[in-house]
Write a protein that holds these residues in place. Structure first.
Motif, PDB file in Angstrom:
ATOM      1  N   GLU A  10       0.841  -1.925   0.061  1.00  0.00           N
ATOM      2  CA  GLU A  10       0.161  -0.145  -0.376  1.00  0.00           C
ATOM      3  C   GLU A  10       0.754   1.220  -0.044  1.00  0.00           C
ATOM      4  O   GLU A  10       1.934   1.453   0.463  1.00  0.00           O
ATOM      5  CB  GLU A  10      -1.121  -0.207   1.021  1.00  0.00           C
ATOM      6  CG  GLU A  10      -2.154   1.588   1.593  1.00  0.00           C
ATOM      7  CD  GLU A  10      -2.884   0.812   2.292  1.00  0.00           C
ATOM      8  OE1 GLU A  10      -2.920  -0.389   3.016  1.00  0.00           O
ATOM      9  OE2 GLU A  10      -3.644   1.952   2.928  1.00  0.00           O
ATOM     10  N   ARG A  12       1.345   3.854   1.791  1.00  0.00           N
ATOM     11  CA  ARG A  12       1.102   5.103   2.364  1.00  0.00           C
ATOM     12  C   ARG A  12       2.008   6.684   2.377  1.00  0.00           C
ATOM     13  O   ARG A  12       1.655   7.223   3.559  1.00  0.00           O
ATOM     14  CB  ARG A  12       2.099   3.950   3.969  1.00  0.00           C
ATOM     15  CG  ARG A  12       1.331   2.726   3.956  1.00  0.00           C
ATOM     16  CD  ARG A  12       1.098   2.838   5.443  1.00  0.00           C
ATOM     17  NE  ARG A  12       0.399   1.682   6.073  1.00  0.00           N
ATOM     18  CZ  ARG A  12       1.345   0.287   5.824  1.00  0.00           C
ATOM     19  NH1 ARG A  12       1.979   0.421   5.304  1.00  0.00           N
ATOM     20  NH2 ARG A  12       0.239  -1.208   5.588  1.00  0.00           N
ATOM     21  N   VAL A  46      -3.318   7.399   2.847  1.00  0.00           N
ATOM     22  CA  VAL A  46      -2.570   7.994   2.708  1.00  0.00           C
ATOM     23  C   VAL A  46      -1.776   9.633   3.119  1.00  0.00           C
ATOM     24  O   VAL A  46      -2.287  10.466   2.855  1.00  0.00           O
ATOM     25  CB  VAL A  46      -2.350   7.809   1.213  1.00  0.00           C
ATOM     26  CG1 VAL A  46      -3.222   8.632   0.002  1.00  0.00           C
ATOM     27  CG2 VAL A  46      -0.554   7.951   0.766  1.00  0.00           C
ATOM     28  N   ASN A 210      -4.674   1.469  -3.221  1.00  0.00           N
ATOM     29  CA  ASN A 210      -4.819   1.707  -2.137  1.00  0.00           C
ATOM     30  C   ASN A 210      -6.122   0.463  -1.413  1.00  0.00           C
ATOM     31  O   ASN A 210      -5.971  -0.313  -0.451  1.00  0.00           O
ATOM     32  CB  ASN A 210      -4.651   2.620  -1.094  1.00  0.00           C
ATOM     33  CG  ASN A 210      -3.184   2.797  -0.947  1.00  0.00           C
ATOM     34  OD1 ASN A 210      -2.193   2.148  -1.628  1.00  0.00           O
ATOM     35  ND2 ASN A 210      -2.868   4.573  -0.843  1.00  0.00           N
ATOM     36  N   LYS A 310      -2.642  -4.278  -4.578  1.00  0.00           N
ATOM     37  CA  LYS A 310      -1.860  -4.543  -3.397  1.00  0.00           C
ATOM     38  C   LYS A 310      -0.900  -5.359  -2.532  1.00  0.00           C
ATOM     39  O   LYS A 310      -2.248  -6.403  -2.004  1.00  0.00           O
ATOM     40  CB  LYS A 310      -2.900  -3.411  -2.470  1.00  0.00           C
ATOM     41  CG  LYS A 310      -2.553  -2.753  -0.820  1.00  0.00           C
ATOM     42  CD  LYS A 310      -3.539  -2.414  -0.269  1.00  0.00           C
ATOM     43  CE  LYS A 310      -4.536  -3.472  -0.172  1.00  0.00           C
ATOM     44  NZ  LYS A 310      -5.558  -2.477   1.129  1.00  0.00           N
TER      45      LYS A 310
END
Ligand SMILES: CC(=O)N[C@@H](CC(=O)O)C(=O)O
Ligand SMILES: [Zn+2]
Length: 313
Positions: A10, A12, A46, A210, A310
């Motif tokens: 993912e 971030r 995020v 994500n 992901k």
């Protein structure tokens, strides 16, 4: 050729760099705007960091202070010790590497979007550094579809000699947005708005990724850097010709053997003598006079992109 699904963690942490060159105004204004109010770039799950990468150059409205920041992310600069005596941009490389890197490590930011303007008539261009990073390839595929019918070209800078050490290369996934034509130190609303839209689509892509969306295999048309072409010069090294009016503003259009390339000050035409058609771009970019580059030639190719999703840890 495999089209196995590529899994990535993912995303971030994402940074949006403006002012890597202090006279490229659209990215500088967007990043300053988003630093004051980030609601437009906020996305769930995020962290998105708007960041002025060369503040002293922005203050002076110059491309750089001592040396081009976007050529300075070299192993050498990252590893040399030293402090105040170093060129400003070399010190800045070390700071940026601490905040967003270290380059090549698991701690590095996931994505860096680096905003640039060009004086060339390139339109909206996405710059990729690797043809094997399927995350950024899927991102540019998404952006191209979202921008249609407006066109969005993809420049691939992967090349054994011509690749350079960009600021954004500190991240795991790096992409440059190059929008023009816009003179240095000038804001043009159409260019500003195009850049803003590209960033929006890029962030939407990251949010979809994500949230677990799987992006299927696809193909992307890219223009791979082929050669740098300098201006013709006299024996003293001074420029002896200009970009020919038939080539000026014709970024991404095929240049065929025999086509005019330069016009001398006394009106003679210098033609392209290569073997086959190439696609010139960065034609007459102001920042490249000092780099002895009138334009670059590129070759068109299609890249097969793997599906991505992901990873599940
Ligand atoms: C006009 C300009 O600054 N272009 C950028 C391209 C890039 O970001 O890869 C540069 O030369 O660094
Ligand atoms: Zn730039």
């Amino acid at each position: 050729m495999s089209s196995d699904v590529c899994c990535f963690a993912e995303a971030r942490r994402v940074a949006i760099f403006g002012g890597t060159h202090g006279n490229e105004m659209s990215g500088i204004m967007l990043v300053s705007m988003w630093t004051k109010n980030d609601c437009e770039i906020r996305r769930s799950r995020v962290h998105i960091e708007p960041f002025i990468s060369n503040p002293r150059a922005v203050e002076k409205c110059a491309r750089y202070i001592d040396t081009d920041l976007n050529r300075a992310f070299t192993e050498e600069n990252l590893s040399t010790a030293g402090g105040d005596e170093l060129p400003y941009e070399v010190r800045r490389v070390k700071e940026i590497n601490q905040i967003f890197g270290p380059k090549g490590s698991p701690d590095a930011y996931d994505v860096i979007i680096d905003l640039h303007n060009t004086t060339s008539n390139m339109g909206s261009t996405l710059i990729l550094e690797s043809s094997t990073d399927h995350f950024t390839l899927q991102m540019v595929h998404y952006i191209k579809k979202a921008m249609a019918p407006e066109s969005c070209m993809v420049l691939l800078t992967e090349h054994p000699q011509l690749k350079y050490s960009t600021t954004r290369s500190v991240a795991k996934h790096a992409v440059g947005f190059e929008v023009g034509p816009q003179p240095q130190g000038v804001l043009r609303s159409n260019i500003f708005q195009s850049m803003r839209m590209i960033v929006k689509h890029a962030l939407d892509f990251i949010e979809m990724f994500n949230s677990g969306v799987e992006f299927p295999a696809c193909r992307v048309e890219v223009f791979r850097v082929h050669e740098r072409v300098d201006y013709p010069r006299d024996t003293n090294g001074n420029i002896s010709a200009m970009v020919h009016p038939h080539l000026q503003d014709c970024d991404w259009e095929p240049l065929n053997p025999g086509d005019p390339m330069f016009q001398t000050f006394d009106g003679r035409t210098i033609v392209y003598e290569g073997a086959g058609p190439v696609y010139p771009t960065f034609i007459n970019e102001a920042a490249y006079y000092e780099k002895n580059q009138a334009f670059i030639t590129t070759c068109r190719e299609t890249v097969a992109v793997n599906p991505i999703r992901k990873s599940t840890q």
